[in-house]
Motif scaffolding. Sequence first.
Motif, short mmCIF file in Angstrom:
data_model
loop_
_atom_site.label_atom_id
_atom_site.label_comp_id
_atom_site.label_asym_id
_atom_site.label_seq_id
_atom_site.Cartn_x
_atom_site.Cartn_y
_atom_site.Cartn_z
N THR A 35 0.86 -1.19 0.00
CA THR A 35 0.00 0.00 0.00
C THR A 35 0.89 1.23 0.00
O THR A 35 1.82 1.32 0.81
CB THR A 35 -0.91 0.04 1.25
N LEU A 135 -4.14 1.59 5.60
CA LEU A 135 -3.22 0.48 5.31
C LEU A 135 -3.77 -0.42 4.22
O LEU A 135 -3.02 -1.12 3.53
CB LEU A 135 -2.97 -0.35 6.58
N THR A 137 -5.62 -3.29 4.24
CA THR A 137 -5.31 -4.71 4.43
C THR A 137 -6.60 -5.52 4.49
O THR A 137 -7.70 -4.97 4.42
CB THR A 137 -4.53 -4.92 5.75
N TYR A 149 -1.71 -7.69 15.05
CA TYR A 149 -0.77 -7.56 13.93
C TYR A 149 -0.04 -6.23 13.96
O TYR A 149 -0.61 -5.19 14.30
CB TYR A 149 -1.50 -7.72 12.60
N PHE A 151 2.90 -3.80 11.56
CA PHE A 151 3.13 -3.54 10.15
C PHE A 151 4.46 -2.83 9.94
O PHE A 151 4.88 -2.01 10.76
CB PHE A 151 1.99 -2.70 9.57
N ILE A 153 6.38 -0.12 7.92
CA ILE A 153 6.16 1.08 7.12
C ILE A 153 7.52 1.67 6.74
O ILE A 153 8.36 1.87 7.62
CB ILE A 153 5.34 2.14 7.89
N LEU A 159 3.33 0.76 3.05
CA LEU A 159 3.25 -0.51 3.77
C LEU A 159 4.02 -1.55 2.98
O LEU A 159 3.76 -1.77 1.81
CB LEU A 159 1.79 -0.94 3.92
N ARG A 160 4.96 -2.20 3.64
CA ARG A 160 5.78 -3.21 2.99
C ARG A 160 5.48 -4.58 3.58
O ARG A 160 5.18 -4.72 4.78
CB ARG A 160 7.27 -2.88 3.19
N GLY A 161 5.54 -5.60 2.76
CA GLY A 161 5.26 -6.95 3.22
C GLY A 161 5.53 -7.97 2.13
O GLY A 161 6.38 -7.74 1.26
N LYS A 171 0.89 -11.08 2.65
CA LYS A 171 1.09 -10.95 4.09
C LYS A 171 1.29 -9.48 4.43
O LYS A 171 2.34 -8.90 4.18
CB LYS A 171 2.29 -11.77 4.56
N TYR A 172 0.24 -8.88 5.00
CA TYR A 172 0.27 -7.46 5.31
C TYR A 172 0.97 -7.16 6.64
O TYR A 172 1.61 -6.12 6.78
CB TYR A 172 -1.16 -6.91 5.38
N GLY A 173 0.79 -8.04 7.61
CA GLY A 173 1.33 -7.78 8.94
C GLY A 173 1.80 -9.05 9.60
O GLY A 173 1.70 -10.15 9.04
#
Length: 214
Positions: A35, A135, A137, A149, A151, A153, A159-161, A171-173
């Motif tokens: 995101t 986010l 998610t 969860y 996250f 950033i 948002l990194r994942g 996988k967001y978190g």
Amino acid sequence: MKKSFVLFVLFILPLVVYLFFASGVNNFGKLATLTEKVNGLNGRPSSITLNDKITILGFLGNDLDNKKGHAFNLNQKIYKRFYEFDDFQFVMVVPEGVEEKTVGLRKELGALSDTGKWNFIFMQEQDIAELFGSLNTNLSLDESLSTPYVFIIDKDRNLRGRDDDEDVGTKYGFDATSVADLNNKMVDDVKIILAEYRLALKKNTTRKLMQGER
């Protein structure tokens, strides 16, 4: 001919193999951007920001007594391992009105580590909901405005994942109640993003030095 072949095996082939694996690390050793441009922080203290920081962002909600386990897991498995890196921070979002409880939690965490980069930011409920929503998610906050969860950033508020996780796909978190998730996945992903910025810094420094020599 034989001498040339031996030289190839001894010197050229290892170099080719090295370049192959090095290119693989550069191509695949990055976290996906899931995101872009999540909301900034609208709370107290106003000095806490996501800009130009590598942030572990969490939502502890207003029932901190039942979230201490989350905080201790994160402190032991993630924070203590990485807090000495420049521009790295923890930001835990909590609703206004629970300031005293965060003082007690910080004191307990302080018995285990230097909490200088543990930040608590106090926000209105609507702002918390909007920050979490930004986010984008597949997760949600519970009635206390918390989630287990956390996250990652990046410095640009992205948002990194993982977009190809073997268990959940995207996988967001990372689940702070799961030591396995923190140990087996989150540690690796934080290492990756820190290495990404270190590499970018080295390239920038080298470029400036080369420009200075001209």
